[in-house]
Design an enzyme around this catalytic site. Structure first.
Site, short mmCIF file in Angstrom:
data_model
loop_
_atom_site.label_atom_id
_atom_site.label_comp_id
_atom_site.label_asym_id
_atom_site.label_seq_id
_atom_site.Cartn_x
_atom_site.Cartn_y
_atom_site.Cartn_z
CD GLU A 268 -2.73 -1.40 -0.07
OE1 GLU A 268 -2.94 -0.42 -0.83
OE2 GLU A 268 -3.13 -2.56 -0.35
CD GLU A 297 -1.75 -3.89 -7.84
OE1 GLU A 297 -2.44 -2.89 -7.57
OE2 GLU A 297 -1.52 -4.79 -7.02
ZN ZN Z 1 -2.48 -2.95 -5.11
#
Ligand code: ZN
Length: 500
Positions: A268, A297
């Site tokens: 995160e 991502e």
């Molecule tokens: Zn992620």
């Protein structure tokens, strides 16, 4: 047209209002998952629905359309052209979708979430199927209204990753599948042979939760997450919310699973550092937002995997980690710790518990099934059987029931089709960025052994973060790495780390 053109200034001011409203919604959404007393759910629902109404009004305001049309007529160039094109795309989407369809989707998602949770517990796909059918019908209607009639799945993808489509992703995934399935099988065989000899990763138990909290914060701060402009809290499922000078990370703690909290926090924080690195002066416009979920991502995965699962990283962290947990780590060697960090589980059926080697096989499966559903080649009723067959082909094992098969993910209950591919695209981009960063920054892994990560973060800021949404994931990767996005770097990385 210069950027001082009045209509352009009006456009920027209106985009800013939409952005600020979005940040209010974001903080309330974060609060709902971190702090909300159970009795306040109805009030929060009312607050969120009023905000959604205000946001829709701002996003479709006639004055916004007028300013945008004036800008387009004036012929924007450079950065203004990027801002104007993205604003047009967003405005068209907001205007073309009737309010009743948007409301219907929200209502359906709420009902479908509860139906999915009950169906998963009962391992009964038929109880969830009617909701999935309705979601699919809504998604197809949306695609028709927005002009994606020929390839409706492309709209679902474009929502998460602007500029990407099923054909290009399909070609990339075919390349990945050809290399990954045999590689995963070889690694599975090796791990099974190790297990047969009684070699197992060490179990990490009894890690004090307060100490885990301190370690998670210290590590993410050291990587470069700025706590003057962010927080780390606890929620059921880890997430990152916010942008610019207010970025909220969450993780979760389990005394008997300390690597979960550590790696969730790092993951995160990777998202968070991207949000903190976007150009603040452009907040709310395409120049100041993330390029899409795949690039997002790539940032979380790069820090989580390439950096934090490496030997070099643990050379630095090991003494501090031992000092934080002297009891449970007594007698655990650095090799055993490193093996636990890079544990591979052959035939694991659950995506969210999956290791790096198998994770992308789970995504290939979901992409293929979504593509067939949208093309009308697969009926919802036949989905469980198709899932199980493809799972056996890709992972070498069939689920015993729908709970560990077709019902395992929450995404489809919210109608979030086209989201899964971004995870694997992110892994591919991360692997390619990793190759490029190491080439650009000699001795990079030496830095990690001393707990220094600033050169890598600086390179990512310059190469990725500063560019906002000027490019799609393909163009960004090409510019940042000097190569077309492909499966080669990811396959080579997995081979190097897990194949030997
Ligand atoms: Zn992620």
């Amino acid at each position: 047209m210069t950027t001082s053109f009045p209509a352009y200034q009006e456009l920027l001011a209106r985009l800013r209002r939409i952005h600020v409203l979005g940040t209010v919604t974001g903080v309330l959404g974060w609060d709902e998952q971190v702090n909300l007393p159970p009795g306040a759910a109805a009030r929060r629902g009312e607050q969120m629905s009023l905000l959604a109404e205000l946001a829709h009004a701002e996003a479709t305001a006639p004055a916004l359309g007028a300013a945008l049309a004036d800008c387009e007529a004036a012929g924007p160039v450079g950065e203004a052209a990027v801002v104007v094109a993205a604003a047009r795309r967003d405005l068209d989407r907001s205007v073309k979708l009737p309010a009743d369809l948007v409301a219907e989707k929200a209502r359906l998602s709420s009902e479908a979430y509860h139906a999915w949770a009950a169906a998963r517990a009962a391992r009964d796909f038929s109880a969830f199927a009617p909701y999935l059918e309705k979601h699919l019908a809504l998604a197809l209607r949306e695609a028709e209204l927005l002009g994606y009639g020929d390839r409706p799945y492309d709209l679902a993808i474009d929502r998460h990753d602007p500029g990407l489509d099923a054909a290009r992703i399909g070609a990339l995934f075919a390349e990945l599948r050809a290399g990954l399935v045999p590689l995963a099988r070889r690694i599975d065989e090796r791990v099974r042979a190790e297990r047969a000899r009684g070699e197992r990763p060490v179990a990490l138990r009894g890690f004090d939760v307060d100490a885990q909290r301190r370690v998670a914060r210290a590590v993410t701060a050291r990587l470069g997450f700025d706590y003057e402009r962010g927080r780390l809290d606890v929620s059921l499922h880890p997430f990152c919310e916010g942008s610019g000078d207010d970025v909220r990370l969450t993780t979760r703690f389990d005394a008997d699973n300390p690597l979960d909290s550590l790696y969730s926090s790092i993951h995160e924080a990777g998202h968070g550092m991207y949000e903190q690195g976007l150009p603040a002066q452009h907040a709310g416009t395409a120049l100041g937002v993330a390029a899409g979920m795949a690039v997002h991502e790539s940032q979380s995965r790069l820090w989580e995997n390439q950096v934090a699962r490496s030997r070099a990283f643990w050379t630095w962290l090991e003494p501090e980690y031992r000092a934080a947990f002297p009891g449970p780590l007594a007698g655990v060697s650095v090799d055993a710790l490193h093996a636990a960090v890079n544990e591979v589980e052959p035939g694991g059926l659950i995506r969210v518990d999956s290791d790096e080697v198998h994770y992308n096989l789970h995504i290939l499966l979901r992409f293929e099934l979504e593509k067939r559903l949208f093309a009308g080649e697969l009926a919802v009723a036949d989905l469980p059987a198709a899932w199980d067959d493809l799972c056996e082909e890709l992972l070498g094992r069939r689920p015993a029931h729908a709970g560990e098969g077709v019902l395992q993910d929450v995404h489809w209950s919210g109608g979030a089709f086209g989201y899964f591919p971004s995870y694997t695209l992110g892994n591919m981009i991360a692997a390619q960025l990793w190759v490029a960063a190491r080439a650009a920054l000699p001795g990079l892994e030496e830095d990690f052994t001393r707990g220094e990560f600033g050169r890598l973060l600086g390179w990512l800021r310059e190469t990725v973060h500063a560019h906002g949404r000027r490019e799609d994931a393909f163009a960004l990767t090409r510019r940042a790495t000097g190569a077309e996005l492909g499966a080669g770097a990811l396959l080579a990385y997995l081979q190097e780390r897990y194949g030997a």
